[in-house]
Design a protein around this motif. Sequence first.
Motif, short mmCIF file in Angstrom:
data_model
loop_
_atom_site.label_atom_id
_atom_site.label_comp_id
_atom_site.label_asym_id
_atom_site.label_seq_id
_atom_site.Cartn_x
_atom_site.Cartn_y
_atom_site.Cartn_z
N HIS A 37 7.59 -6.73 0.48
CA HIS A 37 8.64 -5.77 0.13
C HIS A 37 8.20 -4.90 -1.06
O HIS A 37 8.38 -3.67 -1.04
N GLN A 40 5.63 -2.38 -0.02
CA GLN A 40 6.26 -1.28 0.72
C GLN A 40 6.89 -0.28 -0.24
O GLN A 40 6.78 0.93 -0.04
N GLN A 41 7.55 -0.78 -1.27
CA GLN A 41 8.20 0.11 -2.24
C GLN A 41 7.17 0.87 -3.07
O GLN A 41 7.30 2.08 -3.27
N SER A 44 5.15 3.33 -0.72
CA SER A 44 5.97 4.11 0.22
C SER A 44 5.57 3.85 1.67
O SER A 44 5.40 4.78 2.46
N LEU A 45 5.41 2.59 2.02
CA LEU A 45 5.05 2.21 3.38
C LEU A 45 6.30 1.89 4.17
O LEU A 45 7.17 1.17 3.69
N LYS A 46 6.38 2.40 5.35
CA LYS A 46 7.48 2.05 6.25
C LYS A 46 7.06 0.80 7.01
O LYS A 46 5.91 0.38 6.96
N ASP A 47 7.97 0.18 7.72
CA ASP A 47 7.67 -1.06 8.42
C ASP A 47 6.45 -0.95 9.35
O ASP A 47 5.58 -1.83 9.29
N ALA A 49 3.89 1.03 9.15
CA ALA A 49 2.69 1.17 8.31
C ALA A 49 2.35 -0.16 7.65
O ALA A 49 1.17 -0.52 7.52
N MET A 50 3.35 -0.90 7.24
CA MET A 50 3.10 -2.19 6.63
C MET A 50 2.55 -3.17 7.66
O MET A 50 1.65 -3.95 7.35
N ASP A 51 3.06 -3.12 8.88
CA ASP A 51 2.54 -3.98 9.94
C ASP A 51 1.06 -3.72 10.15
O ASP A 51 0.26 -4.66 10.25
#
Length: 57
Positions: A37, A40-41, A44-47, A49-51
């Motif tokens: 989390h 991501q913050q 600035s990664l969206k889900d 992109a984080m995956d």
Amino acid sequence: MEEGMPWQALIDPMKPHDPKTSKKGGHPPLATMLLIHLLQQWYSLKDPAMDETLIEV
């Protein structure tokens, strides 16, 4: 980052709200979910992109 963050102080208040894992599987440990989390913050990664980032690692 591991040395500078008070991980246990951040995780302890969340423990009562942690859903129990089932026999079918579950989620990663709270520390891992918190780290994801925060990453991501910070970046600035969206889900999706984080995956992709987690798969690469």
